[in-house]
Design a protein around this motif. Structure first.
Motif, PDB file in Angstrom:
ATOM      1  N   LEU A 388     -10.302  -9.521  26.689  1.00 25.61           N
ATOM      2  CA  LEU A 388     -10.675  -9.126  25.465  1.00 25.61           C
ATOM      3  C   LEU A 388     -11.471 -10.114  24.766  1.00 25.61           C
ATOM      4  CD1 LEU A 388      -7.473  -7.665  23.867  1.00 25.61           C
ATOM      5  CD2 LEU A 388      -9.159  -6.431  25.018  1.00 25.61           C
ATOM      6  N   GLN A 389     -12.395  -9.465  23.974  1.00 28.50           N
ATOM      7  CA  GLN A 389     -13.327 -10.336  23.042  1.00 28.50           C
ATOM      8  C   GLN A 389     -13.407  -9.889  21.579  1.00 28.50           C
ATOM      9  OE1 GLN A 389     -17.215 -10.413  24.912  1.00 28.50           O
ATOM     10  NE2 GLN A 389     -16.877 -12.609  25.401  1.00 28.50           N
ATOM     11  N   THR A 390     -13.626 -10.543  20.773  1.00 27.62           N
ATOM     12  CA  THR A 390     -13.633 -10.074  19.537  1.00 27.62           C
ATOM     13  C   THR A 390     -14.870  -9.061  19.012  1.00 27.62           C
ATOM     14  OG1 THR A 390     -14.736 -11.988  18.830  1.00 27.62           O
ATOM     15  CG2 THR A 390     -12.383 -12.195  18.316  1.00 27.62           C
ATOM     16  N   VAL A 391     -14.715  -8.471  18.263  1.00 31.82           N
ATOM     17  CA  VAL A 391     -15.768  -7.333  17.937  1.00 31.82           C
ATOM     18  C   VAL A 391     -17.000  -7.811  17.780  1.00 31.82           C
ATOM     19  CG1 VAL A 391     -16.522  -5.656  16.506  1.00 31.82           C
ATOM     20  CG2 VAL A 391     -14.119  -5.742  17.076  1.00 31.82           C
ATOM     21  N   ASP A 392     -17.309  -9.088  17.379  1.00 31.59           N
ATOM     22  CA  ASP A 392     -18.571  -9.783  17.201  1.00 31.59           C
ATOM     23  C   ASP A 392     -18.972 -10.429  18.323  1.00 31.59           C
ATOM     24  OD1 ASP A 392     -16.930 -12.209  17.329  1.00 31.59           O
ATOM     25  OD2 ASP A 392     -17.485 -12.638  15.258  1.00 31.59           O
ATOM     26  N   GLY A 393     -18.098 -10.442  19.515  1.00 31.79           N
ATOM     27  CA  GLY A 393     -18.599 -11.141  20.925  1.00 31.79           C
ATOM     28  C   GLY A 393     -18.469 -12.508  20.913  1.00 31.79           C
ATOM     29  N   LYS A 394     -18.165 -13.311  19.848  1.00 33.61           N
ATOM     30  CA  LYS A 394     -18.142 -14.474  19.654  1.00 33.61           C
ATOM     31  C   LYS A 394     -17.072 -15.310  20.258  1.00 33.61           C
ATOM     32  CE  LYS A 394     -21.120 -14.733  15.574  1.00 33.61           C
ATOM     33  NZ  LYS A 394     -21.247 -15.116  14.354  1.00 33.61           N
ATOM     34  N   ARG A 395     -15.729 -14.762  20.420  1.00 27.68           N
ATOM     35  CA  ARG A 395     -14.613 -15.364  20.979  1.00 27.68           C
ATOM     36  C   ARG A 395     -13.906 -14.686  21.852  1.00 27.68           C
ATOM     37  NH1 ARG A 395     -11.518 -18.374  16.018  1.00 27.68           N
ATOM     38  NH2 ARG A 395     -10.380 -19.068  17.741  1.00 27.68           N
ATOM     39  N   LYS A 396     -13.205 -15.379  22.943  1.00 23.22           N
ATOM     40  CA  LYS A 396     -12.321 -14.699  23.774  1.00 23.22           C
ATOM     41  C   LYS A 396     -10.919 -14.289  23.016  1.00 23.22           C
ATOM     42  CE  LYS A 396      -9.838 -15.391  28.168  1.00 23.22           C
ATOM     43  NZ  LYS A 396      -9.494 -16.380  29.208  1.00 23.22           N
ATOM     44  N   GLY A 397     -10.442 -13.168  23.109  1.00 20.02           N
ATOM     45  CA  GLY A 397      -9.237 -12.614  22.332  1.00 20.02           C
ATOM     46  C   GLY A 397      -9.182 -11.348  21.455  1.00 20.02           C
ATOM     47  N   PHE A 398      -8.650 -11.342  20.555  1.00 23.10           N
ATOM     48  CA  PHE A 398      -8.819 -10.335  19.552  1.00 23.10           C
ATOM     49  C   PHE A 398      -8.561 -10.745  18.094  1.00 23.10           C
ATOM     50  CE2 PHE A 398      -4.297 -10.758  20.816  1.00 23.10           C
ATOM     51  CZ  PHE A 398      -3.623 -10.498  19.487  1.00 23.10           C
ATOM     52  N   THR A 399      -8.571  -9.986  17.337  1.00 23.68           N
ATOM     53  CA  THR A 399      -8.380 -10.138  15.780  1.00 23.68           C
ATOM     54  C   THR A 399      -7.299  -9.468  15.307  1.00 23.68           C
ATOM     55  OG1 THR A 399     -11.131 -10.370  15.615  1.00 23.68           O
ATOM     56  CG2 THR A 399      -9.515 -10.060  13.536  1.00 23.68           C
ATOM     57  N   LEU A 400      -6.222 -10.247  14.826  1.00 22.27           N
ATOM     58  CA  LEU A 400      -5.137  -9.772  14.054  1.00 22.27           C
ATOM     59  C   LEU A 400      -5.329 -10.091  12.646  1.00 22.27           C
ATOM     60  CD1 LEU A 400      -1.966  -8.728  14.808  1.00 22.27           C
ATOM     61  CD2 LEU A 400      -1.541 -11.091  13.827  1.00 22.27           C
ATOM     62  N   ARG A 401      -5.052  -8.676  11.912  1.00 22.39           N
ATOM     63  CA  ARG A 401      -5.137  -8.585  10.520  1.00 22.39           C
ATOM     64  C   ARG A 401      -3.894  -8.287   9.907  1.00 22.39           C
ATOM     65  NH1 ARG A 401      -9.736  -5.991  12.296  1.00 22.39           N
ATOM     66  NH2 ARG A 401     -11.700  -7.398  12.261  1.00 22.39           N
ATOM     67  N   VAL A 402      -3.337  -8.838   9.076  1.00 23.67           N
ATOM     68  CA  VAL A 402      -1.972  -8.633   8.166  1.00 23.67           C
ATOM     69  C   VAL A 402      -2.320  -8.017   6.919  1.00 23.67           C
ATOM     70  CG1 VAL A 402       0.064  -9.921   7.559  1.00 23.67           C
ATOM     71  CG2 VAL A 402      -1.093 -10.622   9.589  1.00 23.67           C
ATOM     72  N   TYR A 403      -1.318  -6.864   6.621  1.00 24.04           N
ATOM     73  CA  TYR A 403      -1.418  -6.063   5.441  1.00 24.04           C
ATOM     74  C   TYR A 403      -0.145  -6.055   4.892  1.00 24.04           C
ATOM     75  CZ  TYR A 403      -5.750  -4.504   7.669  1.00 24.04           C
ATOM     76  OH  TYR A 403      -7.225  -4.582   8.219  1.00 24.04           O
ATOM     77  N   ASN A 404       0.002  -5.751   3.537  1.00 25.52           N
ATOM     78  CA  ASN A 404       1.459  -5.523   3.056  1.00 25.52           C
ATOM     79  C   ASN A 404       1.492  -3.954   2.732  1.00 25.52           C
ATOM     80  OD1 ASN A 404       2.655  -7.827   2.471  1.00 25.52           O
ATOM     81  ND2 ASN A 404       1.626  -8.432   0.742  1.00 25.52           N
ATOM     82  N   ASP A 405       0.385  -3.242   2.916  1.00 24.39           N
ATOM     83  CA  ASP A 405       0.237  -1.535   2.935  1.00 24.39           C
ATOM     84  C   ASP A 405       0.038  -1.090   4.230  1.00 24.39           C
ATOM     85  OD1 ASP A 405       0.353  -1.718   0.080  1.00 24.39           O
ATOM     86  OD2 ASP A 405      -1.720  -2.381   0.157  1.00 24.39           O
ATOM     87  N   PRO A 406       0.643   0.096   4.607  1.00 25.21           N
ATOM     88  CA  PRO A 406       0.301   0.730   5.869  1.00 25.21           C
ATOM     89  C   PRO A 406      -0.923   1.295   6.250  1.00 25.21           C
ATOM     90  CG  PRO A 406       1.408   2.405   4.152  1.00 25.21           C
ATOM     91  CD  PRO A 406       1.398   1.033   3.698  1.00 25.21           C
ATOM     92  N   PRO A 407      -1.037   1.739   7.094  1.00 24.79           N
ATOM     93  CA  PRO A 407      -2.646   2.150   7.388  1.00 24.79           C
ATOM     94  C   PRO A 407      -2.944   3.450   6.755  1.00 24.79           C
ATOM     95  CG  PRO A 407      -1.348   1.842   9.502  1.00 24.79           C
ATOM     96  CD  PRO A 407      -0.526   1.599   8.602  1.00 24.79           C
ATOM     97  N   PRO A 408      -4.154   3.499   6.476  1.00 27.98           N
ATOM     98  CA  PRO A 408      -4.304   4.785   5.688  1.00 27.98           C
ATOM     99  C   PRO A 408      -4.463   5.812   6.637  1.00 27.98           C
ATOM    100  CG  PRO A 408      -6.421   3.591   5.943  1.00 27.98           C
ATOM    101  CD  PRO A 408      -5.321   2.749   6.444  1.00 27.98           C
ATOM    102  N   SER A 409      -4.408   7.243   5.794  1.00 30.66           N
ATOM    103  CA  SER A 409      -4.336   8.250   6.591  1.00 30.66           C
ATOM    104  C   SER A 409      -5.566   8.535   7.350  1.00 30.66           C
ATOM    105  CB  SER A 409      -3.973   9.720   5.818  1.00 30.66           C
ATOM    106  OG  SER A 409      -4.902   9.726   4.467  1.00 30.66           O
ATOM    107  N   GLU A 410      -5.568   9.502   8.229  1.00 27.03           N
ATOM    108  CA  GLU A 410      -6.738   9.938   8.963  1.00 27.03           C
ATOM    109  C   GLU A 410      -7.864  10.136   8.382  1.00 27.03           C
ATOM    110  OE1 GLU A 410      -7.765  12.321  13.201  1.00 27.03           O
ATOM    111  OE2 GLU A 410      -5.912  12.099  12.296  1.00 27.03           O
ATOM    112  N   GLY A 411      -9.181   9.598   8.461  1.00 27.84           N
ATOM    113  CA  GLY A 411     -10.215  10.094   7.588  1.00 27.84           C
ATOM    114  C   GLY A 411     -10.653   9.369   6.419  1.00 27.84           C
ATOM    115  N   ALA A 412      -9.340   8.644   5.826  1.00 29.51           N
ATOM    116  CA  ALA A 412      -9.558   7.874   4.676  1.00 29.51           C
ATOM    117  C   ALA A 412      -9.984   6.424   4.884  1.00 29.51           C
ATOM    118  CB  ALA A 412      -8.307   7.940   4.031  1.00 29.51           C
ATOM    119  N   ALA A 413     -10.729   6.114   3.894  1.00 30.72           N
ATOM    120  CA  ALA A 413     -11.154   4.780   4.064  1.00 30.72           C
ATOM    121  C   ALA A 413     -10.307   3.673   3.938  1.00 30.72           C
ATOM    122  CB  ALA A 413     -12.324   4.359   2.866  1.00 30.72           C
ATOM    123  N   ASP A 414     -10.371   2.668   4.376  1.00 39.98           N
ATOM    124  CA  ASP A 414      -9.288   1.551   4.621  1.00 39.98           C
ATOM    125  C   ASP A 414      -9.458   0.555   3.364  1.00 39.98           C
ATOM    126  OD1 ASP A 414      -7.431  -0.340   5.192  1.00 39.98           O
ATOM    127  OD2 ASP A 414      -7.702  -0.553   7.255  1.00 39.98           O
TER     128      ASP A 414
END
Length: 869
Positions: A388-414
């Motif tokens: 894997l690579q990060t979305v910006d292509g600059k680093r090997k691996g992946f990005t992990l983001r932590v939240y206190n809220d669940p993912p939004p419903s389908e189609g809704a903005a995050d």
């Protein structure tokens, strides 16, 4: 620090606070009295530091069985020094290792952590590792005290073991390691021993460890392995780990005020914690809460490579197939060839600085070596992090983001607030020790990375979680693991099975992979019979689907086209791991079929087996050359290559017996928890003792290991060593004379070893003692004490040049070498009679033999033998 003064100044609240950890890896500081916190860290394979989650890379050693296979005490001490160096780099004052439990069965999930099936090998190697660790002030921790020998219901199982087996087999490694290395800490087992959990077992902790053996170090629990308040304190458990406490705090204060715990017992526990803190601060250069650093020095890399090579055991080499010639054409085939199987699973696993696969190691000698997969060997799909690579292509691996809220419903903005964001390179984050002050009790994470497949076609993707999760590719749901979850083996038995899905991919095209995850609190699946370590984890994986028939066919073509083949097979940290025992000795599905096909295609094939314990080898008669390579640490691939091409002459010896079938092993009928108990039905007949007593022919015996040269043993003699008066006795045996030992404390076994081949090499000389007692199958009377046919009592590793000879000397403590535990007298007993010393190069085969006589029966107790008047 003045420990006694501090005990007098501490308040009750402060004393109680000292007896449990702060977080996962630290003792508790008392700032009012300037008592600092010190750091503890796993462990037996290397120093992880302060995190399972997003840990600092470390030096990973060859696994315990591999180090046991070296039979090399000098190497063990150097390995200990490496661990000490790593501890300084990771800011750890206490190393949680070595592990010296006994390998009762090849099915033990943590067997790879331990050194041997034999108590002497385990205790001696462990003692020298401890010496190396503690030279610079870092403290070692022997674990797990005692009978932590399987994973089946490990927190609840009651190990029912006779007093004799407990002493002769399971406690003896701790005795030897304490005598040799003087470790400053001991960790208790998870389960019960004869009805009482080890962490509150006063017979083990108070009567034996502290009372009889006079050991005065710190006793800590395994993580979440404390089960009581008053019982644990009164029995001698000093430190409950991890924090925050479950059993101390207000409960302990109440026990003290109600006089269930006496003030002197509380102070003794506090004293042992303070002594450890004092030693860590005053005898190392490690400050409290030190930042973690990386070493990975050239010297350490060289030592890890040396250890990996020295651990290899040449099991079979008909026709001198090995060593290979790097100038000839080479094929490298198999599921373990292009991956580094460097470590077992569980708390001993590490994020390595760098790992070397067998293919990479071999290509350093033969750069044109051709690779063919042949079969997959994974249990779960391979992790995706390296692809894997990060979305910006600059680093090997992946990005992990932590939240206190669940993912939004389908189609809704995050619109969620990110409370933590970091780039990781391993797609199995385990949040067990993740600490974030902004994190809510129920929290969520999202992993995002770009996969650009090198090969197209149908891919398979997997998702296992401790919690809940979904895996998406370019917005399409591929794997769901949220409802109707099934318990699995990941995250030390806390997680689910791996749910799978497929998608056809195009080579070279970028695909956006997203995993949406919720912590363990979002799941209805609860852990049963194991340790729920909390918070949760996720593991996402994938690889191209493999046509099994086509893969074998391609591998056969490659094998036929090469002059010589290295076939790399084995298990991994998925198959051998803390939290689960193996169901059988079988290699991963499809492996045996591949081996048979390659051996048929090219007889100049060396089969290299990587596993922590024994595996079944149904193709063994077809194979000409077989190498047991274990889990070899960071430099496993280079160690394998060094032996395959003869740069290192193999000298490893099996520290375990490899049975022909699992039914032959001593614990075959009693290696599981039944009704919450396990009966150690083999008693003292563990390992080679069992095969000897029942005359069962193993596949490969304990102590076996070949070389590229040959050795001859001759001119054995026995000498009396130190007397009680420290005088020397010069009398020696000859072929027709039995040495009578009176007051001697030491017996010297001298053997001449001659290298009759053309290469320098090393041989392990093994000294077994045959007692003047029948075995269970030869006893005529019902009331006599029976003993194993022979038992290993000492060993020496000797290096000899071609055509040269040397004298190997093994020193035996007379009483220890001749004693058994008398249950009727509750002591060690050395019976009068004629004993034999058998000297050889394995537990089976030809021996040199000499007799010696003990004229009187003697009894003793304590850590080390002493003569009774």
């Amino acid at each position: 620090m003045d420990v006694e003064e501090l005990i007098g100044r501490l308040t009750l609240d402060e004393k109680v606070a000292l007896l449990s950890g702060t977080g996962w890896w630290h003792t508790t500081a008392i700032e009012r009295l300037s008592i600092p916190s010190i750091r503890l860290s796993d462990g037996p394979n290397g120093l992880r530091g302060t995190h399972f989650f997003d840990s600092t890379p470390s030096a990973c050693l060859p696994c315990g069985t591999a180090l046991g296979a070296t039979f090399d005490t000098e190497l063990a001490e150097r390995i200990g020094r490496l661990l000490s160096d790593e501890a300084h780099a990771k800011g750890a004052h206490v190393v949680l290792g070595p592990t010296i439990n006994i390998q009762r069965s090849p099915l033990g999930g943590r067997g790879f952590e331990s050194f041997s099936e034999d108590s002497v090998v385990s205790g001696v190697i462990a003692g020298h590792v401890v010496r190396g660790i503690q030279e610079s002030g870092v403290s070692a921790t022997l674990k797990h005290f005692v009978c932590n020998d399987m994973e089946s219901e490990r927190m609840a199982v009651d190990s029912l073991v006779t007093a004799r087996a407990l002493r002769e087999i399971y406690l003896l490694p701790f005795m030897l390691a304490i005598e040799i290395g003087k470790p400053r800490a001991v960790m208790t087992s998870y389960g019960k021993v004869n009805g009482t959990h080890a962490a509150e077992n006063s017979h083990l902790l108070a009567d034996i460890l502290r009372g009889e053996w006079k050991w005065d170090g710190l006793v800590m629990s395994d993580w979440f392995g404390t089960y009581s308040t008053s019982e644990a304190i009164n029995s001698g458990l000093d430190l409950e780990m991890p924090g925050p406490t479950r059993w101390r705090g207000e409960a302990l204060k109440h026990a003290i005020t109600s006089n269930k715990v006496k003030a002197f017992a509380l102070d003794e526990r506090v004293r042992n914690v303070l002594k450890m803190v004092k030693h860590g601060i005053e005898n190392t250069s490690i400050p409290p809460n030190a930042p973690e650093a990386q070493l990975n020095t050239p010297e350490h890399i060289a030592l890890l490579r040396e250890a990996a090579a020295k651990s290899l055991v040449l099991l079979k080499n008909e026709g001198n197939v090995l060593p290979f010639d790097p100038k000839k054409t080479m094929a490298v085939i198999g599921p373990n060839a292009n991956i580094a199987t460097y470590c077992g699973g569980g708390s001993a696993s590490l994020r390595a600085y760098n790992t070397v696969s067998p293919l990479e190691g071999i290509r350093q000698y033969a750069s044109d070596a051709v690779f063919s997969q042949g079969a997959y060997g994974h249990q779960m799909l391979p992790l995706l992090g390296s692809q894997l690579q990060t979305v910006d292509g600059k680093r090997k691996g992946f990005t992990l983001r932590v939240y206190n809220d669940p993912p939004p419903s389908e189609g809704a903005a995050d619109a969620r607030q990110i409370i933590d964001e970091r780039v990781l390179d391993e797609t199995n984050p385990w949040f067990v020790d993740y600490d974030n002050p902004e994190k809510a009790e129920v929290w969520y994470a999202e992993a995002e990375g770009i996969l650009t497949p090198a090969s197209g076609g149908e891919w398979e993707f997997g998702l296992a979680v401790h919690g809940t999760g979904e895996l998406f590719i370019d917005g399409e749901l591929i794997v769901a693991n949220k409802k109707n979850q099934k318990p699995g083996t990941c995250f030390l038995g806390s997680g689910t099975v791996e749910e799978k899905g497929t998608k056809v991919l195009e080579a070279g095209r970028e695909y956006r992979i997203v995993v949406k995850w919720g912590c363990s609190e979002t799941s209805d699946l609860k852990v049963s019979g194991g340790v729920d370590f909390g918070q949760g984890g996720l593991r996402f994986s994938g690889c191209p689907k493999l046509d099994a028939d086509a893969a074998v066919e391609e591998a056969v073509k490659v094998a036929k086209s090469a002059d010589q083949v290295v076939l790399c097979i084995g298990t991994s940290g998925e198959w051998e791991s803390e939290g689960q025992d193996r169901p059988n000795m079988a290699l991963p599905p499809g492996t045996d079929r591949l081996v048979a096909a390659i051996l048929d295609a090219n007889p100049k094939t060396a089969v290299v087996v990587q596993s922590g314990t024994s595996v079944a080898m149904p193709w063994i008669d077809q194979a000409h050359s077989v190498v047991q390579a274990w889990f070899g640490g960071n430099e496993c691939g280079n160690g394998i290559a060094d032996v395959v091409f003869g740069a290192v002459n193999p000298a490893g010896k099996l520290p375990i017996t490899i049975p022909r079938r699992v039914a032959d092993n001593p614990a075959a009928l009693s290696f599981r928890s039944e009704s919450h108990r396990v009966l150690y039905s083999e008693d003292v007949y563990i390992g080679y003792r069992w095969y000897d007593a029942l005359d069962i022919e193993p596949l490969f015996p304990f102590g076996h290991g070949l070389s590229y040269t040959t050795f001859d043993l001759s001119d054995m003699e026995l000498l009396c060593g130190k007397e009680k008066s420290n005088a020397r006795k010069s009398a020696a045996t000859d072929k027709n004379r039995t040495l009578v030992i009176g007051g001697a404390e030491e017996l010297l076994v001298n053997v001449q070893i001659t290298n009759t081949g053309s290469r320098s090499g090393a041989e392990v000389i093994q000294a077994y003692v045959r007692p003047p007692a029948p075995t269970p199958l030869t006893a005529l009377a019902r009331d006599v004490i029976t003993r194993p046919a022979k038992e290993l009592k000492g060993f020496a590793k000797v290096s000899v040049g071609p055509g040269s000879n040397s004298t190997a000397q093994i020193k035996l403590d007379v009483l220890r070498a001749t004693s058994y535990w008398s249950e009727t007298e509750d002591c060690w007993r050395s019976d009068a009679g004629v004993y034999s010393i058998l000297v050889g190069t394995s537990s089976r085969g030809d021996f040199l033999e000499q007799e010696f006589e003990l004229p009187v029966t003697r009894r003793w107790r304590g850590l080390r033998p002493h003569m009774e008047e």
